[in-house]
Design an enzyme around this catalytic site. Structure first.
Site, PDB file in Angstrom:
ATOM      1  CG  HIS A  75      -2.048  -1.252   1.252  1.00  0.00           C
ATOM      2  ND1 HIS A  75      -2.465  -1.496   2.236  1.00  0.00           N
ATOM      3  CD2 HIS A  75      -2.211  -2.015   0.158  1.00  0.00           C
ATOM      4  CE1 HIS A  75      -3.232  -2.603   2.128  1.00  0.00           C
ATOM      5  NE2 HIS A  75      -3.184  -2.934   0.793  1.00  0.00           N
ATOM      6  CG  HIS A 232      -7.345  -3.287  -1.732  1.00  0.00           C
ATOM      7  ND1 HIS A 232      -6.893  -2.019  -1.256  1.00  0.00           N
ATOM      8  CD2 HIS A 232      -6.766  -4.241  -1.603  1.00  0.00           C
ATOM      9  CE1 HIS A 232      -5.912  -2.712  -0.547  1.00  0.00           C
ATOM     10  NE2 HIS A 232      -5.880  -3.977  -0.616  1.00  0.00           N
ATOM     11  CG  ASP A 236      -3.223  -5.068  -3.017  1.00  0.00           C
ATOM     12  OD1 ASP A 236      -2.956  -4.366  -2.230  1.00  0.00           O
ATOM     13  OD2 ASP A 236      -4.079  -6.135  -2.702  1.00  0.00           O
ATOM     14  CG  HIS A 259       0.358  -9.491  -2.872  1.00  0.00           C
ATOM     15  ND1 HIS A 259       0.334  -8.157  -3.214  1.00  0.00           N
ATOM     16  CD2 HIS A 259      -0.460  -9.618  -1.755  1.00  0.00           C
ATOM     17  CE1 HIS A 259      -0.475  -7.468  -2.423  1.00  0.00           C
ATOM     18  NE2 HIS A 259      -0.984  -8.214  -1.623  1.00  0.00           N
TER      19      HIS A 259
END
Length: 294
Positions: A75, A232, A236, A259
């Site tokens: 973030h 969101h 990321d 991720h």
């Protein structure tokens, strides 16, 4: 266009997502060509934010080495990337970045407080020269050449609150702050209970995440955007791609990314010099991509 750093040292304190304890975060200026340096004040060690230093991507992006690590960097890194900052030192006195409100907006406000300073060196960018894709089952992430860099992200959850969401985001600093930075991380109550039983996510609360049970959102204020969940995921991705070390000028497309897939994409992109070109942002190239940095 010149490289940038922050104009002055700033700091804040926030709660760590996993330990649930206060963490001091310090941002400091660095000279040109320094890159993004992550520092553990408590251990006296530093490491560069780059793909080869990523050591875990299971629940967050974690960078480090055999001496220590810093978790949940994505973030803050998204804010640094969104603001086009090339050189900065990020210090914490624990093993994670504070979660703040679960989005990047607190970090944007901290960067606004710090200000931006231009340095006497040309800004480097990474131009995507050919498509690179990472596929795992039905999930994929891809980057491809583009004159108008954008993020095209789709998520699909078998849950009445989320379902299938898609969001298209044309990258620029102003659009990042307005449309992406405020989107909070989210999680399911059943997963939180399991993690806390393992002494993880001890700092998670309705103040720093969107919590979902089997049928409802538990946060009394509701969502910040109707499609906050997919926004969101873009946040990321902006953070994960910042580990390339320079702004990525190309399209990013994902379905059910993560991720881990983002990290694998950075490795795959940089594995072959035919995939990309590192260039100085000036002349005709600057004219072409000027709005990305507006």
């Amino acid at each position: 266009m010149k490289q940038t750093t922050i104009a002055r040292r700033v700091e804040t304190v926030g709660i760590g997502l996993h330990k649930g304890e206060p963490i001091r975060l310090i941002l400091e200026p660095l000279d040109a060509n320094s890159g993004i340096i992550l520092h553990r004040e408590d251990l006296g060690i530093s490491f560069k934010a780059e793909p080869k230093n990523v050591i875990n991507t299971q629940m967050a992006t974690v960078v480090g080495n055999e001496k220590g690590f810093i978790s949940t960097i994505e973030h803050l890194m998204a804010a640094v990337n969104g603001y086009g900052i090339d050189n900065i030192r990020i210090s914490v006195d624990a093993n994670e970045i504070p979660v703040m409100d679960g989005s990047a907006i607190s970090f944007c406000m901290l960067l606004d407080e710090a200000g931006i300073r231009h340095l006497d060196a040309g800004k480097k960018v990474i131009l995507v020269r050919r498509e690179v894709e990472v596929i795992e089952g039905s999930k994929f992430v891809r980057t491809s050449p583009s004159r108008n860099p954008k993020f095209d992200y789709t998520i699909k959850f078998d849950h009445p609150v989320i379902g299938e969401q898609r969001y298209l985001f044309e990258f620029s600093k102003s659009s990042f702050v307005k449309n992406i930075a405020r989107a909070r991380t989210f999680g399911f109550l059943k997963d939180l209970q399991r993690l806390q039983a393992q002494n993880l996510a001890l700092g998670a609360s309705l103040d720093n995440a969107v919590a979902i049970d089997d049928t409802h959102i538990l946060n009394p204020e509701g969502l910040r955007f109707e499609n906050e969940f997919v926004r969101h995921k873009i946040l990321d991705a902006v953070g994960d791609l910042s580990l390339l070390g320079a702004p990525l000028l190309g399209d990013y497309t994902a379905f059910a990314g993560s991720h881990d897939l983002n990290h694998k994409l950075t490795l795959a992109l940089m594995a072959d010099e035919k995939n990309y070109e590192i260039a100085t942002l000036s002349g005709e190239l600057l004219k072409e991509y000027q709005k990305v940095f507006a």
